[in-house]
Design a protein around this motif. Structure first.
Motif, PDB file in Angstrom:
ATOM      1  N   ALA A 268       7.934  -0.415  -2.305  1.00 54.16           N
ATOM      2  CA  ALA A 268       6.869   0.571  -2.098  1.00 54.16           C
ATOM      3  C   ALA A 268       6.139   0.286  -0.781  1.00 54.16           C
ATOM      4  N   PHE A 269       5.877  -0.991  -0.555  1.00 53.67           N
ATOM      5  CA  PHE A 269       5.169  -1.383   0.661  1.00 53.67           C
ATOM      6  C   PHE A 269       5.990  -1.023   1.900  1.00 53.67           C
ATOM      7  N   TRP A 272       5.925   2.586   2.588  1.00 58.27           N
ATOM      8  CA  TRP A 272       4.646   2.991   3.192  1.00 58.27           C
ATOM      9  C   TRP A 272       4.582   2.571   4.663  1.00 58.27           C
ATOM     10  N   LEU A 276       5.051   5.085   7.853  1.00 56.53           N
ATOM     11  CA  LEU A 276       4.047   5.229   8.916  1.00 56.53           C
ATOM     12  C   LEU A 276       4.696   5.086  10.286  1.00 56.53           C
TER      13      LEU A 276
END
Ligand SMILES: Nc1ncnc2c1ncn2[C@@H]1O[C@H](COP(=O)(O)OP(=O)(O)OP(=O)(O)O)[C@@H](O)[C@H]1O
Ligand SMILES: [Mg+2]
Length: 611
Positions: A268-269, A272, A276
């Motif tokens: 998930a990190f 993200w 970005l």
């Protein structure tokens, strides 16, 4: 007196010892490493190919089909190569693991066989069964699971990490942050898991021990109606074993799910942070795809490594227990320079004189069973030993066969201390027939021959004729080829005894010992065996232990043992004339057969009247 020193093996760490078992397979293991490298490379190349397809050919203005097909074919080819490498690597490692464990099992069993009888009296058989059967299986997992995982997963981590750093070193370093977290988590869990594994294993071996003991004592359990009590005892062991297993499972799951959670958080990190970066055009979308694939690939081996850390723990525990058995020094060792009895000429010249010289012995040092006992037996003598139950008669024989060493004094055969004779040679010199005969599963002929293949059918039949076993064997439908159940439960105790006589006659020892060996025979069979025995005893020293004193009547000399000392000695007539303990025992035993007859008679009539 000559002291026999026990050899204590030098002990290195269990891990090193275990690896030394793998040394003969070094080449096989290097082959496995090559296969692992090939497999891992294919795994790392796959996401990279997809990344190229996305960034170079899909997300461009004029996407082209031909290079995409090329990449597709390459992907397929690489997948196939990976598959084959994985297949062969798994097979090779399983084969190597099983070979190694087979060797450990053989070493273990050989060592157990060589230990003195006192070891078996102080150690639980069930535990030994666990050692040989399940501990060794768990040790094989060290090779098939742990070692494989270290090579495969270690390499995956390095390759994946390298690929990530090459693609984008910033994101790569960010991903590396999870490594210390995973290590911290396993450091917290590890000691606890170790303890839990240990507990489960010891509950297991206690349970197996109990079951093994019970199966062999089933007759007693049923005779004394102990079924429900034994069941209760089983429950007392079974319940904690169940709880320990559940506990082990709970902690296992807890640990693994914690790692899973961490893995998902990392993905998930990455989605993200990488998302970005894609948004700000610092990386391409194909790179993000590759990163997400890599971080998943990254977790798998770390997870598997930590899981296999548990395998390492349990196989180390098992190996420690096995090596404890292996490190048990032999209390009875063969002499460094043995008497060369393996030389047939020297063996043939053995006369069979036996000297017990001031022998004292106790199973425990504080309680002596035999006290300062001296006996001189000339070659070919026929010696009787009498004495009440517990006098130490069988103990004396155990010393002669060197199942135990004397506490003080010495035992000599033809003037040679038996501690300077190799066990193997001693047991060829001294043949013992006991009251309880061990029968192995196989035919009657097999049981007489044992493993000595050179013995012919004709020899077996003659030996059985001599002991009187032939008569009952011929009455069986399949004669000498009748299959015996383990323990010989399809034969009567007397029939088993007759087979044991035939066995020992073929064994042809210089010294023959019968310990209560005719106790199970009826008067007729005993007379037959006595006759055969006279023939067999001609050219060898014979020692007969009997409660039925009529058996000893023809002995050259009878020793009467009382509380570990020789109380009386002489021929049957001399001892009768002495009017001592022997005389009293003869008087007592004379009434026995008559009363036994009467008892049988009354049992018979009561059975009849009951029907
Ligand atoms: N393995 C053992 N460990 C400890 N004590 C033992 C062991 N075997 C026998 N004993 C003890 O040694 C003593 C002598 O036993 P042994 O078997 O030699 O008697 P025995 O004369 O052969 O008796 P029986 O006529 O009943 O066969 C007994 O008190 C017995 O309890
Ligand atoms: Mg005995």
């Amino acid at each position: 007196m000559r002291k026999v020193k026990a050899r204590t093996p030098v002990r290195s760490s269990p891990f090193k010892q275990l690896l030394s078992y793998a040394r003969p397979y070094a080449r096989l293991f290097s082959g496995i490493v090559v296969l692992v490298v090939i497999y891992n490379l294919t795994q790392v190349i796959q996401p990279y190919l997809v990344k190229i397809a996305i960034d170079r050919y899909l997300l461009v203005k004029n996407s082209m089909l031909a290079p995409l097909i090329q990449i597709g074919v390459m992907y397929l080819g690489i997948t196939l190569i990976g598959l084959l490498a994985n297949l062969y690597q798994t097979r090779a490692i399983a084969a190597a693991g099983q070979k190694i464990v087979r060797k450990i099992r053989i070493d273990l069993f050989t060592h157990i066989e060589s230990l003195a009888m006192d070891y078996f009296e102080t150690h639980d058989t069930g535990r030994l069964i666990t050692n040989v059967a399940s501990d060794t299986t768990r040790i094989s997992q060290f090779f098939t699971q742990f070692l494989l995982s270290v090579i495969r997963d270690g390499l995956t981590i390095i390759l994946v990490m390298g690929a990530m750093l090459l693609l984008n070193w910033k994101l790569g370093l960010l991903s590396a942050l999870v490594i210390p977290i995973i290590i911290a988590i396993s450091l917290v869990f590890r000691p606890r898991l170790h303890k839990i594994y240990n507990t489960t294993r010891s509950h297991q071996s206690r349970l197996i021990g109990f079951i093994a003991e019970n199966l062999s004592g089933m007759r007693i359990t049923q005779l004394f109606h102990q079924e429900s009590r034994q069941l209760e005892a089983l429950n007392q062991l079974n319940l904690p074993y169940q709880q320990a297993n559940v506990n082990e499972f709970r902690w296992d799951v807890f640990f693994n799910r914690t790692l899973d959670l961490l893995g998902n958080l990392a993905v998930a990190f990455m989605a993200w942070a990488g998302g970005l970066a894609v948004f700000h055009h610092t990386i391409k979308i194909g790179v993000l795809y590759a990163f997400i694939s890599y971080i998943q690939q990254f977790f798998e081996p770390i997870n598997s490594l930590t899981q296999n850390w548990n395998t390492l723990q349990s196989s180390m525990i098992s190996f420690e227990r096995v090596s404890q058995v292996l490190a048990t020094p032999r209390t009875l060792t063969d002499p460094e320079i043995p008497v060369p009895l393996e030389n047939p000429e020297i063996f043939r010249q053995t006369q069979g004189a036996i000297d017990f010289e001031c022998v004292s012995f106790g199973y425990t040092p504080e309680h002596l069973i035999l006290k300062d006992l001296t006996m001189h037996i000339a070659p070919s003598e026929f010696i009787g030993i009498a004495g009440e139950t517990g006098a130490g008669k069988s103990t004396l024989i155990s010393l002669l066969a060197r199942f135990y060493d004397v506490s003080s004094g010495s035992i000599r055969i033809d003037g040679i201390d038996i501690r300077t004779i190799r066990q193997k040679d001693l047991h060829r010199l001294v043949g013992v027939v006991q009251q309880d005969v061990t029968i192995y599963s196989g035919t009657i002929a097999d049981n007489v021959r044992l493993v000595r293949d050179q013995i012919s059918r004709q020899q077996i039949v003659s030996a059985c004729e001599l002991t009187g076993a032939d008569a009952f064997i011929r009455r069986l439908r399949q004669g000498y080829d009748t299959r015996l159940t383990p323990n010989g439960s399809n034969l009567s105790a007397g029939q088993r005894q007759l087979l044991a006589f035939a066995r020992i006659i073929l064994f042809n020892p210089k010294i023959l010992v019968l310990d209560e060996a005719t106790a199970n025979l009826d008067a007729l069979s005993e007379a037959a065996v006595q006759e055969g025995l006279a023939e067999v005893a001609k050219n060898r020293t014979t020692i007969v232990i009997a409660h039925r004193l009529s058996t000893l009547r023809s002995a050259d000399r009878i020793y009467l043992l009382d509380h570990g000392r020789i109380r009386e000695q002489g021929t049957h007539e001399e001892l009768i004339a002495l009017k001592g303990l022997y005389h009293a025992m003869v008087l007592n035993s004379v009434v026995m057969p008559a009363s036994q007859e009467a008892w049988r008679e009354s049992a018979h009539t009561s059975k009849l009247s009951a029907t």
